[in-house]
Design a protein around this motif. Structure first.
Motif, mmCIF file in Angstrom:
data_model
loop_
_atom_site.group_PDB
_atom_site.id
_atom_site.type_symbol
_atom_site.label_atom_id
_atom_site.label_comp_id
_atom_site.label_asym_id
_atom_site.label_seq_id
_atom_site.Cartn_x
_atom_site.Cartn_y
_atom_site.Cartn_z
ATOM 1 N N SER A 102 -49.158 -36.844 11.583
ATOM 2 C CA SER A 102 -50.513 -37.320 11.320
ATOM 3 C C SER A 102 -51.506 -36.804 12.363
ATOM 4 C CB SER A 102 -50.520 -38.849 11.296
ATOM 5 O OG SER A 102 -51.825 -39.340 11.168
ATOM 6 N N LEU A 103 -51.126 -36.855 13.633
ATOM 7 C CA LEU A 103 -52.010 -36.367 14.708
ATOM 8 C C LEU A 103 -52.321 -34.882 14.534
ATOM 9 C CD1 LEU A 103 -50.340 -38.186 17.723
ATOM 10 C CD2 LEU A 103 -52.663 -38.586 16.884
ATOM 11 N N VAL A 104 -51.307 -34.104 14.179
ATOM 12 C CA VAL A 104 -51.493 -32.669 14.002
ATOM 13 C C VAL A 104 -52.371 -32.401 12.776
ATOM 14 C CG1 VAL A 104 -50.286 -30.502 13.487
ATOM 15 C CG2 VAL A 104 -49.392 -32.049 15.244
ATOM 16 N N GLY A 109 -57.625 -31.098 10.324
ATOM 17 C CA GLY A 109 -58.719 -31.540 9.470
ATOM 18 C C GLY A 109 -60.065 -31.473 10.178
ATOM 19 N N ARG A 110 -60.058 -31.603 11.495
ATOM 20 C CA ARG A 110 -61.289 -31.496 12.289
ATOM 21 C C ARG A 110 -61.565 -30.056 12.707
ATOM 22 N NH1 ARG A 110 -58.774 -35.883 14.939
ATOM 23 N NH2 ARG A 110 -58.270 -34.504 16.673
ATOM 24 N N GLY A 111 -60.720 -29.129 12.250
ATOM 25 C CA GLY A 111 -60.914 -27.722 12.608
ATOM 26 C C GLY A 111 -60.323 -27.353 13.950
ATOM 27 N N GLY A 112 -59.437 -28.168 14.486
ATOM 28 C CA GLY A 112 -58.827 -27.894 15.782
ATOM 29 C C GLY A 112 -57.875 -26.715 15.743
ATOM 30 N N VAL A 152 -47.721 -22.395 16.395
ATOM 31 C CA VAL A 152 -48.463 -21.140 16.292
ATOM 32 C C VAL A 152 -48.391 -20.315 17.570
ATOM 33 C CG1 VAL A 152 -50.017 -21.883 14.465
ATOM 34 C CG2 VAL A 152 -50.634 -22.333 16.822
ATOM 35 N N ARG A 153 -48.342 -20.959 18.703
ATOM 36 C CA ARG A 153 -48.094 -20.352 20.011
ATOM 37 C C ARG A 153 -47.201 -21.324 20.752
ATOM 38 N NH1 ARG A 153 -53.727 -19.587 19.850
ATOM 39 N NH2 ARG A 153 -54.032 -21.192 21.416
ATOM 40 N N ALA A 154 -46.591 -20.867 21.795
ATOM 41 C CA ALA A 154 -45.684 -21.730 22.549
ATOM 42 C C ALA A 154 -46.364 -23.049 22.898
ATOM 43 C CB ALA A 154 -45.212 -21.034 23.815
ATOM 44 N N GLY A 155 -45.844 -24.141 22.356
ATOM 45 C CA GLY A 155 -46.346 -25.469 22.681
ATOM 46 C C GLY A 155 -47.613 -25.878 21.958
ATOM 47 N N LEU A 156 -48.063 -25.121 20.952
ATOM 48 C CA LEU A 156 -49.274 -25.449 20.209
ATOM 49 C C LEU A 156 -48.876 -25.697 18.750
ATOM 50 C CD1 LEU A 156 -52.351 -25.754 20.478
ATOM 51 C CD2 LEU A 156 -52.536 -23.364 19.768
ATOM 52 N N PHE A 157 -49.003 -26.942 18.307
ATOM 53 C CA PHE A 157 -48.486 -27.362 17.007
ATOM 54 C C PHE A 157 -49.597 -27.522 15.979
ATOM 55 C CE2 PHE A 157 -45.627 -28.737 20.341
ATOM 56 C CZ PHE A 157 -44.442 -28.157 19.921
ATOM 57 N N ARG A 158 -49.323 -27.013 14.768
ATOM 58 C CA ARG A 158 -50.250 -27.080 13.635
ATOM 59 C C ARG A 158 -49.475 -27.566 12.414
ATOM 60 N NH1 ARG A 158 -55.090 -26.183 13.066
ATOM 61 N NH2 ARG A 158 -54.914 -24.860 11.264
ATOM 62 N N PRO A 159 -50.197 -27.979 11.359
ATOM 63 C CA PRO A 159 -49.498 -28.376 10.128
ATOM 64 C C PRO A 159 -48.731 -27.191 9.531
ATOM 65 C CG PRO A 159 -51.788 -29.094 10.076
ATOM 66 C CD PRO A 159 -51.639 -28.167 11.259
ATOM 67 N N ARG A 160 -47.775 -27.488 8.707
ATOM 68 C CA ARG A 160 -46.996 -26.438 8.040
ATOM 69 C C ARG A 160 -47.920 -25.602 7.161
ATOM 70 N NH1 ARG A 160 -46.876 -27.525 2.989
ATOM 71 N NH2 ARG A 160 -47.153 -29.643 2.280
ATOM 72 N N PRO A 161 -47.553 -24.368 6.893
ATOM 73 C CA PRO A 161 -48.379 -23.538 6.003
ATOM 74 C C PRO A 161 -48.504 -24.219 4.643
ATOM 75 C CG PRO A 161 -46.710 -22.201 7.109
ATOM 76 C CD PRO A 161 -46.402 -23.645 7.431
ATOM 77 N N GLY A 162 -49.685 -24.123 4.091
ATOM 78 C CA GLY A 162 -49.923 -24.708 2.778
ATOM 79 C C GLY A 162 -50.326 -26.162 2.807
ATOM 80 N N TRP A 163 -50.439 -26.733 4.020
ATOM 81 C CA TRP A 163 -50.893 -28.128 4.097
ATOM 82 C C TRP A 163 -52.310 -28.186 3.529
ATOM 83 C CZ3 TRP A 163 -54.871 -30.340 7.210
ATOM 84 C CH2 TRP A 163 -54.947 -31.735 7.135
ATOM 85 N N PRO A 164 -52.561 -29.152 2.658
ATOM 86 C CA PRO A 164 -53.872 -29.197 1.992
ATOM 87 C C PRO A 164 -54.954 -29.789 2.871
ATOM 88 C CG PRO A 164 -52.501 -30.978 1.202
ATOM 89 C CD PRO A 164 -51.670 -30.171 2.143
ATOM 90 N N GLY A 165 -55.227 -29.194 4.023
ATOM 91 C CA GLY A 165 -56.228 -29.778 4.898
ATOM 92 C C GLY A 165 -57.268 -28.847 5.243
#
Length: 165
Positions: A102-104, A109-112, A152-165
């Motif tokens: 959820s945090l990720v 969703g905020r463009g982070g 996406v980079r070492a220690g930088l977490f994003r939603p899985r590809p295709g996440w509808p956000g």
């Protein structure tokens, strides 16, 4: 009766002796501090190596995606972390893992650009410590392994590809 000058000279001598004693004590404390910091650094490295080794071992032993695999995070016991598949929602995950997803997703969703372990630890409301930050990182990496997140980079977490956000 001693002269005022003699009294002041004696006080000066005593103050200099005390200053020298304190310098010696300071040096001893600095050596002890350096040793304690080195011991702490070595423990952090050992913990990181252990987490990496456990993650590598677990990745090789885990069947792909749809399996539910026990996760052995830090001292909190075992948790079942389901592999992501179409239609599966984060609510099937243990509470901390679902909150990390959820945090990720909120960040995306905020463009982070992604969330690091410190942000996850803070978002989970955990105390500020290297161990808790490492636990958050370990859980996020477990979610990457299960297909819920990407790194996406070492220690930088994003939603899985295709996440509808």
């Amino acid at each position: 009766m001693p002269s005022v000058i003699a009294v002041l000279e004696e006080r000066e001598r005593l103050a200099l002796v005390r200053a020298e004693e304190l310098r010696a004590e300071l040096e001893r404390v600095q050596v002890a501090l350096a040793a304690a910091e080195e011991a702490a650094r070595r423990v952090v490295i050992a913990r990181e190596e252990l987490v990496d080794a456990l993650a590598e071992t677990t990745v090789e032993e885990v069947p792909p995606r749809r399996a539910v695999v026990p996760a052995t995070g830090n001292a909190g016991g075992k948790a079942d972390v389901a592999g992501w598949c179409e239609g599966l929602e984060a609510k099937v995950l243990p509470e901390d893992y679902a909150r990390i997803v959820s945090l990720v997703q909120e960040d995306a969703g905020r463009g982070g650009d992604g969330v690091r372990a410190r942000g996850l630890r803070e978002g989970l409301g955990w105390e500020a410590s290297d161990a808790r930050e490492q636990a958050a990182r370990w859980r996020a990496k477990r979610l990457v392994e299960r297909g819920w997140l990407t790194e996406v980079r070492a220690g930088l977490f994003r939603p899985r590809p295709g996440w509808p956000g």
